[in-house]
Design an enzyme around this catalytic site. Structure first.
Site, PDB file in Angstrom:
ATOM      1  N   TYR A  38       0.831  -1.210   0.000  1.00 37.88           N
ATOM      2  CA  TYR A  38       0.000   0.000   0.000  1.00 37.88           C
ATOM      3  C   TYR A  38       0.869   1.266   0.000  1.00 37.88           C
ATOM      4  O   TYR A  38       1.932   1.300   0.605  1.00 37.88           O
ATOM      5  CB  TYR A  38      -0.917   0.048   1.222  1.00 37.88           C
ATOM      6  CG  TYR A  38      -2.023  -0.980   1.244  1.00 37.88           C
ATOM      7  CD1 TYR A  38      -2.343  -1.740   0.124  1.00 37.88           C
ATOM      8  CD2 TYR A  38      -2.765  -1.195   2.409  1.00 37.88           C
ATOM      9  CE1 TYR A  38      -3.358  -2.680   0.160  1.00 37.88           C
ATOM     10  CE2 TYR A  38      -3.787  -2.132   2.462  1.00 37.88           C
ATOM     11  CZ  TYR A  38      -4.077  -2.874   1.329  1.00 37.88           C
ATOM     12  OH  TYR A  38      -5.088  -3.801   1.380  1.00 37.88           O
ATOM     13  N   SER A  63     -13.947  -3.880   1.088  1.00 36.61           N
ATOM     14  CA  SER A  63     -14.844  -3.193   0.158  1.00 36.61           C
ATOM     15  C   SER A  63     -16.304  -3.378   0.559  1.00 36.61           C
ATOM     16  O   SER A  63     -17.128  -3.831  -0.238  1.00 36.61           O
ATOM     17  CB  SER A  63     -14.628  -3.676  -1.279  1.00 36.61           C
ATOM     18  OG  SER A  63     -15.250  -2.806  -2.208  1.00 36.61           O
ATOM     19  N   PRO A  64     -16.664  -3.015   1.790  1.00 36.59           N
ATOM     20  CA  PRO A  64     -18.035  -3.236   2.264  1.00 36.59           C
ATOM     21  C   PRO A  64     -19.090  -2.449   1.490  1.00 36.59           C
ATOM     22  O   PRO A  64     -20.261  -2.831   1.505  1.00 36.59           O
ATOM     23  CB  PRO A  64     -17.979  -2.783   3.731  1.00 36.59           C
ATOM     24  CG  PRO A  64     -16.820  -1.835   3.795  1.00 36.59           C
ATOM     25  CD  PRO A  64     -15.823  -2.380   2.823  1.00 36.59           C
ATOM     26  N   GLY A  92     -17.955   2.090  -3.413  1.00 37.24           N
ATOM     27  CA  GLY A  92     -18.809   3.269  -3.404  1.00 37.24           C
ATOM     28  C   GLY A  92     -20.184   3.052  -3.985  1.00 37.24           C
ATOM     29  O   GLY A  92     -21.069   3.907  -3.828  1.00 37.24           O
ATOM     30  N   LEU A 151     -22.539   1.208  -3.026  1.00 36.97           N
ATOM     31  CA  LEU A 151     -23.564   1.091  -1.986  1.00 36.97           C
ATOM     32  C   LEU A 151     -23.560   2.293  -1.045  1.00 36.97           C
ATOM     33  O   LEU A 151     -24.170   2.259   0.007  1.00 36.97           O
ATOM     34  CB  LEU A 151     -23.333  -0.191  -1.186  1.00 36.97           C
ATOM     35  CG  LEU A 151     -23.421  -1.499  -1.982  1.00 36.97           C
ATOM     36  CD1 LEU A 151     -22.987  -2.681  -1.134  1.00 36.97           C
ATOM     37  CD2 LEU A 151     -24.841  -1.709  -2.511  1.00 36.97           C
TER      38      LEU A 151
END
Length: 316
Positions: free
Chosen positions: A37, A199-200, A204, A206
């Site tokens: 990252y 990535s809940p 983006g 949701l």
């Protein structure tokens, strides 16, 4: 759980420190990162930002459960030579030492495989991890993006060696993407792994993306082209609109709902949220207090039906 993927690339060091302080004050003490990252040109920068935050003292390191990952090629030029990436014993040894230096710590709580390695045998991988545990450099081992069968292979091999095995699995899982329910989550439950969805809000989608579109706001998605392709599909766009309408009906923000739904799912320990700003962290914290009625949950199931369990989902 606090995801730090944006630190370094989209969030500068001072703001990253503020977000970590705010998260810890709010009771979020699991911080997730990865050695790669920081952006294409600044691999490792995210770990460095966490390291400078730890260096401020105040018990920050002791209060934090730190998870990072190994697998990616860390070379600046992108050239891949043997043992420069994935899960060979040599790459694991080099990668953990480099992460410890960047993180300014002498141990990692959960050292995670960022992806499967189809070439390295599990006996070699566990031999390397057992050495790190004995050296005190790591405490536990987790996986990310593993299929259910590889979770089983990993833990059965670990059991034969007398090792603890995997303790967690990070997987792509949200209302829109529920395939993990077929085998990954059941395997994690059987072997006692904590499930940590990434990535809940599905990049983006949701998080109220269509409302923002109508209001003329700037919609940023970490999934970029993939999200645009989904919204270009009339049927999929209709599902997202139905979702936002249902959230409006119940007086809730779409982003809060996406996170709150995950907290209701069997086997899920908690989703990873990766805020770029303090406001986004505050929004994520609201989900912990959000309650979804049975009527609301039924409505969500109608819009985003799950795939069903394995093997019933694809057999009689």
């Amino acid at each position: 759980m606090l995801g730090t993927m944006n630190f370094g690339e989209h969030t500068d060091e001072p703001l990253g420190h503020e977000i970590m302080d705010a998260a810890l004050d709010a009771g979020i003490n699991f911080f997730d990162t990865a050695n790669v990252y920081g952006g294409r040109e600044s691999k490792g920068r995210t770990e460095e930002i966490i390291g400078t935050w730890f260096a401020k003292g105040g018990g920050r390191r002791d209060k934090t459960v730190l998870a990072t990952k190994v697998w990616a090629n860390m070379g600046p030029d992108g050239d891949v030579w043997p043992n420069h990436d994935k899960l060979s014993a040599l790459n694991i040894r080099r990668a953990v030492d480099a992460s410890l230096r960047r993180l300014d710590t002498d141990y990692i709580d959960v050292y995670q495989f960022h992806h499967i390695d189809r070439a390295t045998p599990w006996e070699e991988i566990w031999q390397a991890m057992d050495v790190l545990v004995r050296q005190g450099k790591i405490l536990y081992v987790g996986s990310s993006n593993f299929p259910g069968w590889d979770i089983a292979r990993a833990n059965e091999t670990a059991a034969r060696r007398g090792s603890l095995g995997l303790v967690s699995e990070q997987c792509l899982y949200n209302l829109f993407e529920r395939r993990a329910e077929m085998e990954v989550i059941p395997a994690a439950q059987v072997y006692g792994l904590g499930v940590i969805p990434w990535s809940p809000l599905h990049g983006g989608l949701l998080g109220g993306v269509l409302r923002k579109e109508r209001e003329g706001g700037v919609v940023r998605s970490t999934s970029g082209q993939r999200s645009a392709q989904i919204l270009a599909d009339a049927a999929q766009r209709g599902r997202i609109q139905a979702y936002e309408d249902l959230c409006d009906k119940h007086g809730m923000e779409p982003g809060d709902v996406g996170l709150a739904w995950l907290l209701t799912r069997p086997g899920v320990t908690g989703p990873i949220v990766g805020p770029r700003t303090q406001a986004q962290l505050d929004s994520a914290l609201r989900a912990v207090e959000s309650e979804l009625s049975e009527e609301f949950l039924t409505g969500l199931e109608e819009i985003f039906p799950g795939p069903g369990p394995s093997p019933e989902a694809f057999a009689w």
